[in-house]
Scaffold this motif. Structure first.
Motif, PDB file in Angstrom:
ATOM      1  N   GLU A   1      -9.342  -0.440  55.126  1.00  0.00           N
ATOM      2  CA  GLU A   1     -10.508  -0.572  55.435  1.00  0.00           C
ATOM      3  C   GLU A   1     -10.600  -0.874  56.935  1.00  0.00           C
ATOM      4  OE1 GLU A   1     -11.726  -3.826  52.909  1.00  0.00           O
ATOM      5  OE2 GLU A   1     -11.206  -5.317  54.342  1.00  0.00           O
ATOM      6  N   THR A   2      -9.729  -1.437  57.562  1.00  0.00           N
ATOM      7  CA  THR A   2      -9.878  -1.815  59.150  1.00  0.00           C
ATOM      8  C   THR A   2      -9.702  -0.387  60.029  1.00  0.00           C
ATOM      9  OG1 THR A   2      -7.600  -2.334  59.183  1.00  0.00           O
ATOM     10  CG2 THR A   2      -9.285  -4.068  58.662  1.00  0.00           C
ATOM     11  N   LEU A   3      -9.256   0.556  59.615  1.00  0.00           N
ATOM     12  CA  LEU A   3      -8.889   1.747  60.344  1.00  0.00           C
ATOM     13  C   LEU A   3     -10.156   2.394  61.259  1.00  0.00           C
ATOM     14  CD1 LEU A   3      -7.090   4.094  61.019  1.00  0.00           C
ATOM     15  CD2 LEU A   3      -7.878   5.487  59.148  1.00  0.00           C
ATOM     16  N   CYS A   4      -9.730   2.459  62.580  1.00  0.00           N
ATOM     17  CA  CYS A   4     -10.806   3.244  63.579  1.00  0.00           C
ATOM     18  C   CYS A   4      -9.884   4.042  64.169  1.00  0.00           C
ATOM     19  CB  CYS A   4     -11.556   2.180  64.236  1.00  0.00           C
ATOM     20  SG  CYS A   4     -12.673   1.112  63.742  1.00  0.00           S
ATOM     21  N   LEU A   5     -10.662   5.142  64.707  1.00  0.00           N
ATOM     22  CA  LEU A   5      -9.807   6.109  65.479  1.00  0.00           C
ATOM     23  C   LEU A   5      -9.239   5.465  66.681  1.00  0.00           C
ATOM     24  CD1 LEU A   5     -12.184   9.341  65.485  1.00  0.00           C
ATOM     25  CD2 LEU A   5      -9.922   8.940  64.195  1.00  0.00           C
ATOM     26  N   HIS A   6      -8.135   5.841  67.151  1.00  0.00           N
ATOM     27  CA  HIS A   6      -7.479   5.199  68.261  1.00  0.00           C
ATOM     28  C   HIS A   6      -7.833   6.271  69.461  1.00  0.00           C
ATOM     29  CE1 HIS A   6      -4.421   2.246  66.324  1.00  0.00           C
ATOM     30  NE2 HIS A   6      -5.733   2.365  65.713  1.00  0.00           N
ATOM     31  N   ASP A   7      -8.214   7.572  68.991  1.00  0.00           N
ATOM     32  CA  ASP A   7      -8.610   8.087  70.384  1.00  0.00           C
ATOM     33  C   ASP A   7     -10.141   8.220  70.683  1.00  0.00           C
ATOM     34  OD1 ASP A   7      -6.049   9.484  70.508  1.00  0.00           O
ATOM     35  OD2 ASP A   7      -6.698  10.635  68.823  1.00  0.00           O
ATOM     36  N   PRO A   8     -10.401   8.189  71.682  1.00  0.00           N
ATOM     37  CA  PRO A   8     -12.122   8.107  72.312  1.00  0.00           C
ATOM     38  C   PRO A   8     -12.929   9.127  71.808  1.00  0.00           C
ATOM     39  CG  PRO A   8     -10.787   8.627  73.974  1.00  0.00           C
ATOM     40  CD  PRO A   8      -9.624   8.471  73.102  1.00  0.00           C
ATOM     41  N   VAL A   9     -14.083   8.990  71.915  1.00  0.00           N
ATOM     42  CA  VAL A   9     -15.058   9.680  71.318  1.00  0.00           C
ATOM     43  C   VAL A   9     -15.220  10.982  72.095  1.00  0.00           C
ATOM     44  CG1 VAL A   9     -16.934   8.833  72.640  1.00  0.00           C
ATOM     45  CG2 VAL A   9     -17.721  10.111  70.631  1.00  0.00           C
ATOM     46  N   TRP A  10     -14.877  11.040  73.338  1.00  0.00           N
ATOM     47  CA  TRP A  10     -14.839  12.137  74.247  1.00  0.00           C
ATOM     48  C   TRP A  10     -13.793  13.261  73.694  1.00  0.00           C
ATOM     49  CZ3 TRP A  10     -14.423   7.320  76.160  1.00  0.00           C
ATOM     50  CH2 TRP A  10     -15.806   7.006  76.612  1.00  0.00           C
ATOM     51  N   TYR A  11     -12.667  12.793  73.064  1.00  0.00           N
ATOM     52  CA  TYR A  11     -11.513  13.486  72.715  1.00  0.00           C
ATOM     53  C   TYR A  11     -11.877  14.112  71.236  1.00  0.00           C
ATOM     54  CZ  TYR A  11      -6.309  14.299  72.257  1.00  0.00           C
ATOM     55  OH  TYR A  11      -5.219  14.927  72.143  1.00  0.00           O
ATOM     56  N   ASP A  12     -12.597  13.593  70.510  1.00  0.00           N
ATOM     57  CA  ASP A  12     -12.776  13.818  69.055  1.00  0.00           C
ATOM     58  C   ASP A  12     -13.899  14.871  68.544  1.00  0.00           C
ATOM     59  OD1 ASP A  12     -10.602  12.150  68.675  1.00  0.00           O
ATOM     60  OD2 ASP A  12     -11.793  10.302  68.786  1.00  0.00           O
ATOM     61  N   HIS A  13     -14.710  15.277  69.522  1.00  0.00           N
ATOM     62  CA  HIS A  13     -15.598  16.152  68.985  1.00  0.00           C
ATOM     63  C   HIS A  13     -15.258  17.309  68.003  1.00  0.00           C
ATOM     64  CE1 HIS A  13     -18.711  14.170  71.677  1.00  0.00           C
ATOM     65  NE2 HIS A  13     -17.834  14.652  72.721  1.00  0.00           N
ATOM     66  N   LEU A  14     -15.853  17.850  67.203  1.00  0.00           N
ATOM     67  CA  LEU A  14     -15.977  19.159  66.204  1.00  0.00           C
ATOM     68  C   LEU A  14     -16.436  20.193  66.889  1.00  0.00           C
ATOM     69  CD1 LEU A  14     -16.679  17.513  62.671  1.00  0.00           C
ATOM     70  CD2 LEU A  14     -14.371  17.990  63.699  1.00  0.00           C
ATOM     71  N   PRO A  15     -16.035  21.447  66.586  1.00  0.00           N
ATOM     72  CA  PRO A  15     -16.596  22.516  67.405  1.00  0.00           C
ATOM     73  C   PRO A  15     -18.021  22.487  67.070  1.00  0.00           C
ATOM     74  CG  PRO A  15     -14.854  23.176  65.884  1.00  0.00           C
ATOM     75  CD  PRO A  15     -15.014  21.785  65.671  1.00  0.00           C
ATOM     76  N   TYR A  16     -18.879  23.225  68.018  1.00  0.00           N
ATOM     77  CA  TYR A  16     -20.357  23.246  67.837  1.00  0.00           C
ATOM     78  C   TYR A  16     -21.111  21.944  68.032  1.00  0.00           C
ATOM     79  CZ  TYR A  16     -18.025  27.695  66.217  1.00  0.00           C
ATOM     80  OH  TYR A  16     -17.337  28.667  66.090  1.00  0.00           O
ATOM     81  N   LEU A  17     -20.793  21.272  67.279  1.00  0.00           N
ATOM     82  CA  LEU A  17     -21.631  19.877  67.380  1.00  0.00           C
ATOM     83  C   LEU A  17     -20.907  18.725  67.802  1.00  0.00           C
ATOM     84  CD1 LEU A  17     -23.118  20.209  63.454  1.00  0.00           C
ATOM     85  CD2 LEU A  17     -24.348  20.515  65.806  1.00  0.00           C
ATOM     86  N   SER A  18     -21.365  18.272  69.029  1.00  0.00           N
ATOM     87  CA  SER A  18     -20.764  17.074  69.684  1.00  0.00           C
ATOM     88  C   SER A  18     -21.464  15.777  68.885  1.00  0.00           C
ATOM     89  CB  SER A  18     -20.769  16.914  71.095  1.00  0.00           C
ATOM     90  OG  SER A  18     -20.303  18.182  71.660  1.00  0.00           O
ATOM     91  N   PHE A  19     -20.621  14.910  68.974  1.00  0.00           N
ATOM     92  CA  PHE A  19     -21.217  13.348  68.536  1.00  0.00           C
ATOM     93  C   PHE A  19     -22.554  13.062  69.579  1.00  0.00           C
ATOM     94  CE2 PHE A  19     -16.445  12.786  67.582  1.00  0.00           C
ATOM     95  CZ  PHE A  19     -16.691  12.896  65.938  1.00  0.00           C
TER      96      PHE A  19
END
Length: 529
Positions: free
Chosen positions: A133-151
Motif C-alpha cells: 500500500e505504500t508503493l509510489c513510483l521512484h521515477d519522476p513524472v517527466w520520465y513516466d508519461h504514456l504514449p500520446y497522453l501526458s500526465f
C-alpha cells in the motif's frame, strides 16, 4: 569537443529521425571531427501513417442517413466480433495488460492493427493497485508519461500506485483498446503451416460463466513485465513456520502485525519500501541484506542524472519527452558507462556523509561493477539498487535493523535462522527476492522448449556477476524478433514502454501490411534464464 545534431531521413517505405555525435579525433576539439555515435529510428511507414493531425478522422458523417451506425454501435460490434468470430481474429495478441501491454496496445490501435490485450486482473491498473500500500513510483513524472497522453501538469512528481492504476484504467478506455480483463491465457502453440498462433484463453464476462476461446493471431507478444514472474526461494523449514510468508509482489500491508516482528529478505527497492512501511505501522522489522546494494538519494538522482533530460528544467530548455527519450537511446550501451560514471562520482562526493552513515550502520554499499551506478545495474540485471525516499535514514537511525552478508539457513516455527547462526524472531516474513527472466512466462504459457529456444531476456552480456557475457550490444530479446517466429517480448519501466513500443508496433504493422522486414541476424542464445 563534441558536436551533436538531429536529422530526418526517408527510405523507400518509411520516414525517420536520428541523432548524430561528431567528436574531434585529437581529443581537444582541434582535430578532424569524425562520427562517434549514430542513431536512426523509423517513425512512420509510408501510406500507413497514424491518423493524427491533418490526417485525423472526421468522427461523424454529416448529413441525414437512414440506419445510421453510431460510434458506440461500431465499438460494440467490434467487441462482439473480434476474437469470437472465426473471420474476425486479432492480428496480434498481447499477454499482459500492465503499463507495457497498454502502451503497445495504444500504438497498435493507432496503426490500425487488430489487437487484443489479455489481462488476468479484473481491472486495468490492478497490477499496481495490488502491490504494497505504500508503493509510489521512484521515477519522476517527466520520465513516466504514456504514449500520446501526458500526465496533467499538476500531476505529482512521484505517483502513488493507486493513482497510476486509475490512470491506466482511464487510458485503456479513452484509447479504445480491446482490453480483455479477467481473462487467463492457459496455453499457446505456434502452427508452422498456418503461420499463426493458437492461444487458449478463459474469459470471465461480468456475472456470466467463463468462456473458453481459441484466438488465432499472427503475432504473439509477452508483455508480462520485468517484475511479473516472482522468484520465490525455497528454504528448509518453510512448512513449519507458524507465521505468514509473502513474496513482495503479494504483500499488501503490515497493519495486522503492529507490535510484532517481521523479517524482510532482500535489500533492493521493494525491500526498503516494505521495511519503511512496516516501521510506520508499528512493526519491529529487520532487513536481511544478502549482498551489497547500490543506493542513490532520489533528490540527487533527479538533480544530477535525470534532471538534464526529464524535469521542468529540461522542459524550460526546450527538451521534450521525445527528445529526451531519443537522446538517451542515442547512447550505445557500450559507451553508456563512460557517461554514467562521472555522474555517480559526483553523487558520491556530494552525499559522502550520507553514505558513511549508512556504512556505519552496517549496510553494504556498491556502485555497480564498474562504478556506473543505477541505470547500468538496471539494464544488466534488472535490480540491485534502491532509490532512497526515506528508508535509508531509518537504517542509519537503527529503526530498521540490518543483518548483512548472510543468507537464510532455515526457518523454524517462530524464527528465521541465518547462515551465521543468528536466529531472528519473526511473525511475518516478506521475500523481497525479485523476479525471474521473462522467458519463464514462455515456458509456462508455451513450452520449456520455446523458452530455451529464445533464451534469457534482459541484460547486455556485460561480463559482470549477474550479467554474464558475451557482449550483446542490445537488451536480450527485447522489442525485436526472437528465435521463435512471431514471438516478441515487451517490458521495462514506463519510459521504456513508451519509447520502445513505437518501434515494436512498426515492426508488427509492417508485417501485417506485407512490407518486407528482413532480419539480418537473430540473437544467438548463450543463457537460458
Amino acid at each position: 569537443g563534441v558536436i551533436e545534431a538531429w536529422f530526418t531521413f526517408e527510405t523507400g517505405v518509411s520516414t525517420g529521425e536520428g541523432k548524430i555525435r561528431l567528436r574531434a579525433d585529437d581529443g581537444n576539439g582541434e582535430g578532424m571531427y569524425k562520427c562517434w555515435t549514430l542513431l536512426t529510428t523509423m517513425r512512420e511507414l509510408k501510406n500507413h501513417e497514424e491518423k493524427k493531425g491533418h490526417r485525423r478522422v472526421q468522427g461523424v458523417e454529416h448529413g441525414a442517413f437512414r440506419n445510421r451506425v453510431t460510434w458506440l454501435q461500431k465499438k460494440q460490434k467490434e467487441e462482439r466480433e473480434l476474437g469470437y468470430d472465426p473471420d474476425h481474429q486479432p492480428y496480434t495478441v498481447i499477454i499482459g495488460g500492465g503499463q507495457g501491454g497498454i502502451a503497445l496496445g495504444a500504438r497498435l490501435r493507432r496503426l490500425g492493427v487488430p489487437t487484443i490485450i489479455i489481462e488476468k486482473n479484473p481491472r486495468a491498473g490492478d497490477s499496481w493497485r495490488n502491490r504494497y500500500e505504500t508503493l509510489c513510483l521512484h521515477d519522476p513524472v517527466w520520465y513516466d508519461h504514456l504514449p500520446y497522453l501526458s500526465f496533467p501538469d499538476d500531476w505529482p512528481v512521484f505517483s502513488p500506485k493507486d493513482k497510476i492504476g486509475d490512470w491506466l484504467e482511464m487510458y485503456t478506455k479513452v484509447m479504445e483498446l480491446n482490453y480483455w480483463n479477467s481473462t487467463f491465457c492457459t496455453g499457446a502453440t505456434y502452427d508452422e503451416q498456418a503461420q499463426e498462433w493458437r492461444v487458449q484463453v478463459q474469459r470471465q464476462q461480468g456475472n456470466s460463466d467463463e468462456v473458453g476461446l481459441t484466438l488465432r493471431p499472427k503475432q504473439l507478444i509477452l508483455a508480462t513485465g520485468m517484475s511479473g514472474k516472482p522468484y520465490i526461494p525455497q528454504f528448509a523449514g518453510m512448512d513449519s513456520f507458524a507465521g505468514e510468508i509473502y513474496h513482495s509482489s503479494q504483500f499488501s500491508s503490515g497493519r495486522a502485525f503492529a507490535g510484532k516482528k517481521a523479517v524482510v529478505i532482500g535489500s533492493n527497492n521493494s525491500a526498503h519500501d516494505i521495511c519503511a512501511g512496516l516501521w510506520e505501522q508499528g512493526v519491529d522489522v529487520t532487513m536481511v541484506q544478502r549482498s551489497s546494494t547500490h543506493v542513490v538519494r532520489s533528490s540527487s538522482l533527479m538533480d544530477v542524472v535525470l534532471g538534464p533530460l526529464y524535469s521542468e528544467r529540461a522542459l524550460d530548455a526546450g527538451i521534450t519527452t521525445d527528445m529526451a527519450d531519443m537522446t538517451f537511446a542515442s547512447l550505445p550501451y557500450k559507451l553508456l558507462s563512460g557517461f554514467q560514471v562521472p555522474l555517480f562520482e559526483e553523487i558520491a562526493r556530494r552525499d559522502a556523509d550520507f553514505y558513511k552513515a549508512l556504512e556505519d550502520a552496517g549496510f553494504l554499499l556498491d556502485w555497480g561493477d564498474d562504478g556506473s551506478g543505477l541505470f547500468l545495474k538496471y539494464l544488466r540485471d534488472g535490480g540491485g539498487y534502491y532509490i532512497d525516499v526515506g528508508a535509508s535514514q531509518l537504517i542509519i537511525d537503527g529503526e530498521i535493523k540490518v543483518r548483512n552478508g548472510v543468507g537464510v539457513a532455515e526457518l523454524r516455527q517462530h524464527s528465521v535462522v541465518l547462515t551465521d547462526g543468528t536466529e531472528l524472531e519473526a511473525d511475518l516474513i516478506v521475500l523481497a527476492t525479485g523476479f525471474g527472466s521473462m522467458n519463464g512466462w514462455a515456458a509456462d504459457l508455451i513450452s520449456q522448449e520455446v523458452a530455451d529456444k529464445v533464451g534469457k531476456c534482459w541484460g547486455l552480456g556485460s561480463g559482470t556477476d549477474l550479467d554474464p557475457g558475451p557482449w550483446e550490444g542490445e537488451l536480450r530479446n527485447m522489442w525485436k524478433p526472437t528465435q521463435q517466429q512471431a514471438l516478441w517480448f515487451h517490458g521495462g519501466n514506463l519510459a521504456q514502454s513508451r519509447h520502445y513500443s513505437q518501434f515494436l508496433s512498426l515492426q508488427i504493422k509492417a508485417r501485417m501490411e506485407g512490407i518486407p522486414t528482413p532480419v539480418y541476424g537473430l540473437q544467438k542464445v548463450h543463457h537460458l534464464g
